[in-house]
Scaffold this motif. Structure first.
Motif, PDB file in Angstrom:
ATOM      1  N   LYS A 118       0.628  -1.669  -0.009  1.00 12.21           N
ATOM      2  CA  LYS A 118      -0.207   0.361  -0.228  1.00 12.21           C
ATOM      3  C   LYS A 118       0.416   0.930  -0.263  1.00 12.21           C
ATOM      4  O   LYS A 118       0.823   1.914   1.089  1.00 12.21           O
ATOM      5  CB  LYS A 118      -0.508  -0.095   1.471  1.00 12.21           C
ATOM      6  N   GLU A 140      -8.316 -12.357  -0.232  1.00 14.70           N
ATOM      7  CA  GLU A 140      -7.321 -11.654   0.092  1.00 14.70           C
ATOM      8  C   GLU A 140      -7.093 -11.505   2.339  1.00 14.70           C
ATOM      9  O   GLU A 140      -8.200 -11.640   2.633  1.00 14.70           O
ATOM     10  CB  GLU A 140      -8.652  -9.975  -0.189  1.00 14.70           C
ATOM     11  N   CYS A 142      -4.670  -8.849   4.378  1.00 13.07           N
ATOM     12  CA  CYS A 142      -4.380  -7.724   5.018  1.00 13.07           C
ATOM     13  C   CYS A 142      -3.550  -8.001   6.144  1.00 13.07           C
ATOM     14  O   CYS A 142      -4.012  -8.717   6.792  1.00 13.07           O
ATOM     15  CB  CYS A 142      -5.253  -6.676   5.243  1.00 13.07           C
ATOM     16  N   ASP A 152       1.717  -1.115   5.070  1.00  9.95           N
ATOM     17  CA  ASP A 152       0.503  -2.198   5.001  1.00  9.95           C
ATOM     18  C   ASP A 152       0.896  -2.611   3.271  1.00  9.95           C
ATOM     19  O   ASP A 152       0.942  -1.985   2.563  1.00  9.95           O
ATOM     20  CB  ASP A 152      -0.567  -1.245   5.352  1.00  9.95           C
ATOM     21  N   CYS A 154      -1.151  -5.997   1.183  1.00  8.39           N
ATOM     22  CA  CYS A 154      -2.150  -7.918   1.608  1.00  8.39           C
ATOM     23  C   CYS A 154      -1.992  -8.615   0.331  1.00  8.39           C
ATOM     24  O   CYS A 154      -1.253  -8.094  -0.773  1.00  8.39           O
ATOM     25  CB  CYS A 154      -3.800  -6.924   1.300  1.00  8.39           C
ATOM     26  N   GLN A 156      -2.990 -11.487  -1.993  1.00 10.38           N
ATOM     27  CA  GLN A 156      -3.888 -11.571  -2.678  1.00 10.38           C
ATOM     28  C   GLN A 156      -3.626 -12.722  -3.564  1.00 10.38           C
ATOM     29  O   GLN A 156      -3.113 -12.557  -4.560  1.00 10.38           O
ATOM     30  CB  GLN A 156      -4.173 -10.214  -3.528  1.00 10.38           C
TER      31      GLN A 156
END
Length: 164
Positions: A118, A140, A142, A152, A154, A156
């Motif tokens: 992120k 997903e 996170c 941050d 995730c 996926q």
């Protein structure tokens, strides 16, 4: 099954100066756990950025350079040749980069394992845009940044949609 595994920023950036853009120990652990005991396919520049064969994996490196040799890896001249060798070894094949190799394999892959970091990046190399007409996001998980992981991110999973 051909799985592409990649860590990319919000802008699809994956690298600059032949290096990753961030250091995320949780992602490195995930990568190791996911790819161990499977063949991995990468381009020469990706291999050079790693600097050595990754243990407990068959390292297949795609290179057009005929004068290049490294101990402990299989060097092939094309993605097609890499996939041919990998399929003989294991039913689960992982493509680990870089940008050119991702471009050549995204239409051949069955699954994408994406770590979406992120942040915007100062990338020179990018992952292809994920076409949601072709791919379904099926999972997903996170994680928030912490004292060891600076952003941050995730995990996926995308799976290719069935063609009509």
């Amino acid at each position: 099954m051909i799985t592409i595994i990649v860590a990319m920023g919000l802008d699809n950036g994956i690298g600059a100066d032949n290096q990753l853009l961030w250091h995320l120990p949780k992602d490195l652990k995930y990568f190791k756990e996911t790819t161990t005991d499977h063949p991995i396919i990468m381009g020469r520049k990706t291999y050079e950025s790693i600097g050595k064969p990754l243990p407990n994996r068959t390292n297949i490196v795609v290179s057009k350079r005929k004068d290049w040799f490294e101990e402990g890896i299989l060097i092939v001249g094309s993605v097609k040749e890499a996939l041919k060798f990998a399929k003989k070894m294991n039913e689960n094949i992982f493509v680990i980069g870089g940008g050119n190799i991702y471009e050549q394999t995204i239409d051949l892959a069955d699954k994408l394992q994406v770590t979406l970091v992120k942040t915007q990046s100062k990338a020179e190399v990018f992952f292809p845009k994920i076409n949601l007409k072709v791919w379904d996001k099926t999972a997903e998980i996170c994680h928030e940044k912490d004292d060891k992981n600076e952003y941050d991110f995730c995990f996926q999973t995308y799976e290719r949609k069935e063609s009509i």
